[in-house]
Design a protein around this motif. Structure first.
Motif, PDB file in Angstrom:
ATOM      1  N   ALA A  14     -51.483  58.702 -86.614  1.00 53.41           N
ATOM      2  CA  ALA A  14     -52.180  57.739 -87.467  1.00 53.41           C
ATOM      3  C   ALA A  14     -51.291  56.531 -87.742  1.00 53.41           C
ATOM      4  CB  ALA A  14     -52.605  58.410 -88.775  1.00 53.41           C
ATOM      5  N   TRP A  17     -51.101  54.339 -84.506  1.00 51.43           N
ATOM      6  CA  TRP A  17     -52.325  53.643 -84.126  1.00 51.43           C
ATOM      7  C   TRP A  17     -52.877  52.730 -85.217  1.00 51.43           C
ATOM      8  CZ3 TRP A  17     -55.381  58.038 -81.202  1.00 51.43           C
ATOM      9  CH2 TRP A  17     -54.852  58.161 -79.906  1.00 51.43           C
ATOM     10  N   LEU A  18     -52.603  53.024 -86.485  1.00 55.96           N
ATOM     11  CA  LEU A  18     -53.192  52.246 -87.569  1.00 55.96           C
ATOM     12  C   LEU A  18     -52.234  51.204 -88.146  1.00 55.96           C
ATOM     13  CD1 LEU A  18     -55.107  55.113 -89.413  1.00 55.96           C
ATOM     14  CD2 LEU A  18     -55.989  53.496 -87.701  1.00 55.96           C
ATOM     15  N   SER A  19     -51.003  51.227 -87.696  1.00 54.33           N
ATOM     16  CA  SER A  19     -50.015  50.245 -88.154  1.00 54.33           C
ATOM     17  C   SER A  19     -50.175  48.953 -87.343  1.00 54.33           C
ATOM     18  CB  SER A  19     -48.603  50.811 -87.951  1.00 54.33           C
ATOM     19  OG  SER A  19     -48.268  50.812 -86.570  1.00 54.33           O
TER      20      SER A  19
END
Length: 194
Positions: A14, A17-19
């Protein structure tokens, strides 16, 4: 039930991919390599204990290990690599296939048993090290100027550093996993003989 390492693996995925890292990786081969190694090597290794232990024949073991190598090498071909840098669909397919290849590899490692798993991991060590060396020692930028800029390095400097990360970092990750697996197997055999 997920335990600490598996939760850490999902948390890391997470975070990767979300940074901002995916957006920055489009303009930096070094940051791309950090993302690549995280998704292909580290996250699947953390998730490995939660993966099923399948009974696979020798050909399935070879094909599973080969699948990981083909995926990694294919996405570093200039046309596919640039597509993943310039297209949201290409990036999603690249990242999804990196994760799938890493998970398939660990299913194969678990199915191969202690010694066989170590051999599979050693083969990955070799191909990662070779690809990293080819990237780092290439006489010119493979992907052009598009894969540099965010870190203030030239495309050639980024490529060389990315090659070092893949050969040294990626190769070392799989080597440590292989040696750990081999050590446990040897200790288990020694206990059987005692």
């Amino acid at each position: 039930m997920l335990r600490g390492p598996q939760l850490a693996g999902l948390g890391l995925l997470a975070a990767l991919w979300l940074s901002p890292l995916p957006g920055l990786a489009a303009g930096s081969m070094v940051l791309h390599m950090v993302l690549h190694l995280g998704v292909t090597a580290v996250v699947p290794a953390l998730l490995a204990p939660a993966l099923p232990v399948l009974r696979l024949g020798p050909m399935a073991l070879v094909l599973g290990a080969a699948f990981e190598m083909v995926v990694v090498w294919a996405w570093h071909l200039p046309s596919l690599h640039l597509w993943a840098r310039l297209s949201g669909l290409g990036f999603a397919l690249e990242q999804g296939s990196f994760l799938a290849a890493g998970l398939v590899l660990w299913v194969v490692v678990r199915a191969a048993g202690p010694f066989g798993g170590a051999v599979v991991l050693m083969s990955v060590t070799m191909h990662m090290t070779l690809l990293g060396a080819l990237i780092g020692l290439a006489p010119r930028p493979i992907w052009g100027e598009i894969c540099a800029g965010h870190l203030g390095l030239s495309a050639m400097q980024e490529q060389q550093l990315a090659g070092v990360l893949m050969a040294g970092g990626g190769g070392a990750l799989y080597l440590v996993a292989a040696l750990g697996r081999l050590g446990r197997a040897v200790r288990g055999r020694a206990e059987e003989w005692a």
